[in-house]
Design an enzyme around this catalytic site. Structure first.
Site, PDB file in Angstrom:
ATOM      1  N   THR A  13      -3.928 -10.134  20.573  1.00  0.00           N
ATOM      2  CA  THR A  13      -3.326  -9.467  21.735  1.00  0.00           C
ATOM      3  C   THR A  13      -4.204  -8.310  22.214  1.00  0.00           C
ATOM      4  O   THR A  13      -4.585  -8.236  23.380  1.00  0.00           O
ATOM      5  CB  THR A  13      -1.928  -8.922  21.344  1.00  0.00           C
ATOM      6  OG1 THR A  13      -1.139 -10.009  20.870  1.00  0.00           O
ATOM      7  CG2 THR A  13      -1.233  -8.283  22.520  1.00  0.00           C
ATOM      8  N   ARG A  45     -11.182 -14.969  12.753  1.00  0.00           N
ATOM      9  CA  ARG A  45     -11.037 -15.842  11.585  1.00  0.00           C
ATOM     10  C   ARG A  45     -11.482 -17.244  11.945  1.00  0.00           C
ATOM     11  O   ARG A  45     -12.173 -17.912  11.210  1.00  0.00           O
ATOM     12  CB  ARG A  45      -9.553 -15.901  11.181  1.00  0.00           C
ATOM     13  CG  ARG A  45      -9.155 -14.975  10.108  1.00  0.00           C
ATOM     14  CD  ARG A  45      -7.690 -15.122   9.816  1.00  0.00           C
ATOM     15  NE  ARG A  45      -6.855 -15.036  11.017  1.00  0.00           N
ATOM     16  CZ  ARG A  45      -5.649 -14.538  11.028  1.00  0.00           C
ATOM     17  NH1 ARG A  45      -5.099 -14.101   9.922  1.00  0.00           N
ATOM     18  NH2 ARG A  45      -4.926 -14.487  12.131  1.00  0.00           N
ATOM     19  N   LYS A 105      -2.521   1.618  12.716  1.00  0.00           N
ATOM     20  CA  LYS A 105      -1.726   2.745  12.169  1.00  0.00           C
ATOM     21  C   LYS A 105      -1.436   2.578  10.694  1.00  0.00           C
ATOM     22  O   LYS A 105      -1.317   3.557   9.957  1.00  0.00           O
ATOM     23  CB  LYS A 105      -0.433   2.940  12.962  1.00  0.00           C
ATOM     24  CG  LYS A 105       0.394   1.685  13.190  1.00  0.00           C
ATOM     25  CD  LYS A 105       0.026   1.052  14.513  1.00  0.00           C
ATOM     26  CE  LYS A 105       0.565  -0.354  14.619  1.00  0.00           C
ATOM     27  NZ  LYS A 105       0.992  -0.729  15.922  1.00  0.00           N
ATOM     28  N   VAL A 132      -0.818   4.860  18.092  1.00  0.00           N
ATOM     29  CA  VAL A 132       0.552   5.352  18.347  1.00  0.00           C
ATOM     30  C   VAL A 132       0.855   5.302  19.841  1.00  0.00           C
ATOM     31  O   VAL A 132       0.055   5.771  20.663  1.00  0.00           O
ATOM     32  CB  VAL A 132       0.730   6.821  17.869  1.00  0.00           C
ATOM     33  CG1 VAL A 132       2.191   7.259  18.023  1.00  0.00           C
ATOM     34  CG2 VAL A 132       0.274   7.007  16.432  1.00  0.00           C
ATOM     35  N   ILE A 136       0.315   5.290  25.882  1.00  0.00           N
ATOM     36  CA  ILE A 136       0.610   6.726  26.077  1.00  0.00           C
ATOM     37  C   ILE A 136      -0.477   7.559  25.403  1.00  0.00           C
ATOM     38  O   ILE A 136      -0.749   7.367  24.217  1.00  0.00           O
ATOM     39  CB  ILE A 136       1.986   7.092  25.453  1.00  0.00           C
ATOM     40  CG1 ILE A 136       3.099   6.227  26.040  1.00  0.00           C
ATOM     41  CG2 ILE A 136       2.287   8.572  25.639  1.00  0.00           C
ATOM     42  CD1 ILE A 136       4.450   6.412  25.370  1.00  0.00           C
ATOM     43  N   LYS A 205       3.444   5.554  12.353  1.00  0.00           N
ATOM     44  CA  LYS A 205       3.033   6.328  13.538  1.00  0.00           C
ATOM     45  C   LYS A 205       3.444   7.795  13.420  1.00  0.00           C
ATOM     46  O   LYS A 205       2.668   8.686  13.772  1.00  0.00           O
ATOM     47  CB  LYS A 205       3.649   5.696  14.782  1.00  0.00           C
ATOM     48  CG  LYS A 205       3.026   4.335  15.106  1.00  0.00           C
ATOM     49  CD  LYS A 205       3.852   3.590  16.131  1.00  0.00           C
ATOM     50  CE  LYS A 205       3.197   2.301  16.562  1.00  0.00           C
ATOM     51  NZ  LYS A 205       4.091   1.449  17.352  1.00  0.00           N
ATOM     52  N   GLY A 302       1.930  -4.001  23.670  1.00  0.00           N
ATOM     53  CA  GLY A 302       1.504  -5.054  24.596  1.00  0.00           C
ATOM     54  C   GLY A 302       0.013  -4.941  24.884  1.00  0.00           C
ATOM     55  O   GLY A 302      -0.624  -3.929  24.612  1.00  0.00           O
TER      56      GLY A 302
END
Ligand code: NAP
Ligand code: HSE
Length: 432
Positions: A13, A45, A105, A132, A136, A205, A302
């Site tokens: 992702t 992988r 994290k 985290v 943001i 986090k 995401g």
């Protein structure tokens, strides 16, 4: 043309998001930074795996040495996840003189000291903005924008998967497992989603944030952690009837010489701004002695938002690598120093929501309230929901005034042994 070569470890992702961002906004970055970051190699992988985006096979390798031994590659982005081999790759990349960016994290919350120490020793950059809050900019806010403040408190919704699940359950009547499946399909969940639903990802986090904010290393083992795996739709609905929304909150507070650090589902008054944080959004409230209260809000999980955070670190890494800027911020390197220690949750006071499963007959409530009274717990309101039709029990929901967690634990242990109580009492803490 000025270019700087980077390697991605992982093309899931986040890795794909970073690749796409660097491709799409290549010109814009070049204009702003004066140099173009270009992906040279990608460790995976299985190079033959069907990918969601078109990419030339020449990028893929399964051999980390091809990256570590390539003098052209200056920046390594670890986007594999898990502890090993990711931790070894990060350490080796630093030892080989590469700047490192990671979204991991789990590693920082368990081995942050080792990683930060290696980066310090080798005078290399280690960026972890994406670890985290997804997109943001929380790490930069703490490390840079709030550097002149003594931070006393961080409270936040910092896991997109659980926030998505809780939102879908309450607003769309989803079953827990269906909401989780959707969060996984959207790329929000960890490879092992139990990390999300058991609150461990939030604990990772908050451990990182608290370590940065308070200036000494607070590993995840110090974080009191409860997840959302036992949450029942019934409780989300009853809480709403009482004017509350249930969210998985993470807290890090400094009070005198004690640190409170914890993650648990929490009832938040519907008027509170955090209740409007829905789906995969995250939000963090930070209190500093000069800045006052600030609120950061944005997409917490995401592909795209996380790629945005990784790329901001890549640009910082370019400053260190290409423009030879030297890191000057000291990361926390000491474990709990003498000045602070962790306050046990047993010593913290909360208002509570209880849901008892009780036989519907006269005298039951007085037995329960008698035990609560004995432990100094005062009731604010109580509602029995419906009447018992056949065998079984009815839910009795109670809200309390403020009381210490240890009193509550003792009282509930006694209550759950009553012959009129048919299942373990559900307990949630309430945010003031
Ligand atoms: P993911 O979709 O599961 O992708 C993992 C990638 O790593 C895959 O490409 C996989 O290769 C590769 N990989 C796994 N083990 C490997 C190994 N031993 N050697 C080489 N490659 C290996 O994971 P993700 O969601 O992108 O998450 C990556 C990291 O970002 C994690 O630390 C996660 O906590 C963090 N993060 C994720 C999000 C998010 O929203 N997803 C947000 C913030 C931070 P194959 O493709 O060949 O299987
Ligand atoms: N699994 C994490 C979440 C990814 O759901 O918040 C973002 O760190």
């Amino acid at each position: 043309m000025k270019e700087i070569k980077i390697a991605l470890l992982g093309f899931g992702t986040v890795g794909m998001g970073v690749y796409e961002l660097l491709k799409k906004n290549s010109e814009l970055i070049k204009e702003r930074v004066g140099i173009r970051p270009v992906v040279k190699k990608i460790l995976v992988r299985d190079p033959k795996k069907k990918r969601d985006i078109k990419i030339d096979q020449k990028y893929f390798t399964t051999n980390i040495e091809e990256i570590l031994e390539d003098p052209e590659i200056s920046i390594v982005c670890e986007l594999i996840g898990g502890i090993e081999p990711a931790k070894t790759y990060i350490l080796k990349a630093l030892q080989k003189g590469k700047e490192v960016v990671t979204a991991n994290k789990a590693i920082l919350a368990q081995y942050g000291n080792e990683i930060w120490e290696e980066a310090r020793k080798r005078k290399r950059f280690i960026g972890f903005e994406a670890s985290v809050g997804g997109g943001i900019p929380i790490i930069k806010t703490i490390k840079e924008s709030l550097i002149g403040n003594s931070i006393s408190s961080i409270i936040g919704i910092i896991n997109g998967t659980t926030n998505y699940i809780l939102t879908r359950m309450l607003e769309n009547n989803f079953q827990f497992k269906d909401a989780l499946k959707m969060a996984q399909a959207k790329g929000y969940a960890e490879a092992d989603p139990t990390l999300d639903i058991k609150g461990i990802d939030s604990a990772h986090k908050i451990s990182i944030l608290a370590s940065l904010a308070f200036g000494f290393y607070i590993p995840v083992s110090e974080v009191y952690t409860e997840g959302i795996e036992d949450i029942d739709l019934m409780d989300l609905k009853f809480a709403k009837d009482f004017g509350y929304i249930v969210k998985l909150l993470a807290f890090a507070k400094k009070r005198k010489r004690k640190i409170e650090i914890r993650v648990h589902p929490t009832l938040i008054p519907e008027t509170h701004v955090l209740t409007s944080v829905r789906l995969n959004y995250n939000a963090l409230y930070i209190t500093g002695d000069f800045v006052g209260d600030i609120l950061l809000y944005g997409l917490g999980a995401g592909k795209e938002p996380t790629a945005s955070a990784v790329v901001s670190d890549i640009i910082d890494a370019i400053e260190y690598s290409y423009f030879e800027k030297k890191p000057f911020i000291k990361y926390p390197l000491t474990k709990n120093n003498d000045f602070f220690n962790i306050r046990s949750i047993e010593e913290v006071e909360f208002k509570y929501y209880f849901r008892f499963s009780a036989i519907d007959k006269p005298g039951v409530l007085s037995k329960i309230s008698g035990i609560l009274g004995k432990h100094n717990i005062s009731i604010a309101s109580v509602v029995q929901i419906g009447r018992q039709k056949k065998k079984g029990s009815v839910p009795v929901v109670m809200l309390t005034h403020e009381t210490k967690e240890k009193n509550v634990n003792k009282a509930l242990e006694e209550i759950d042994k009553l012959d009129v109580v048919t299942a373990s009492t559900k307990k949630f803490r309430i945010l003031e």
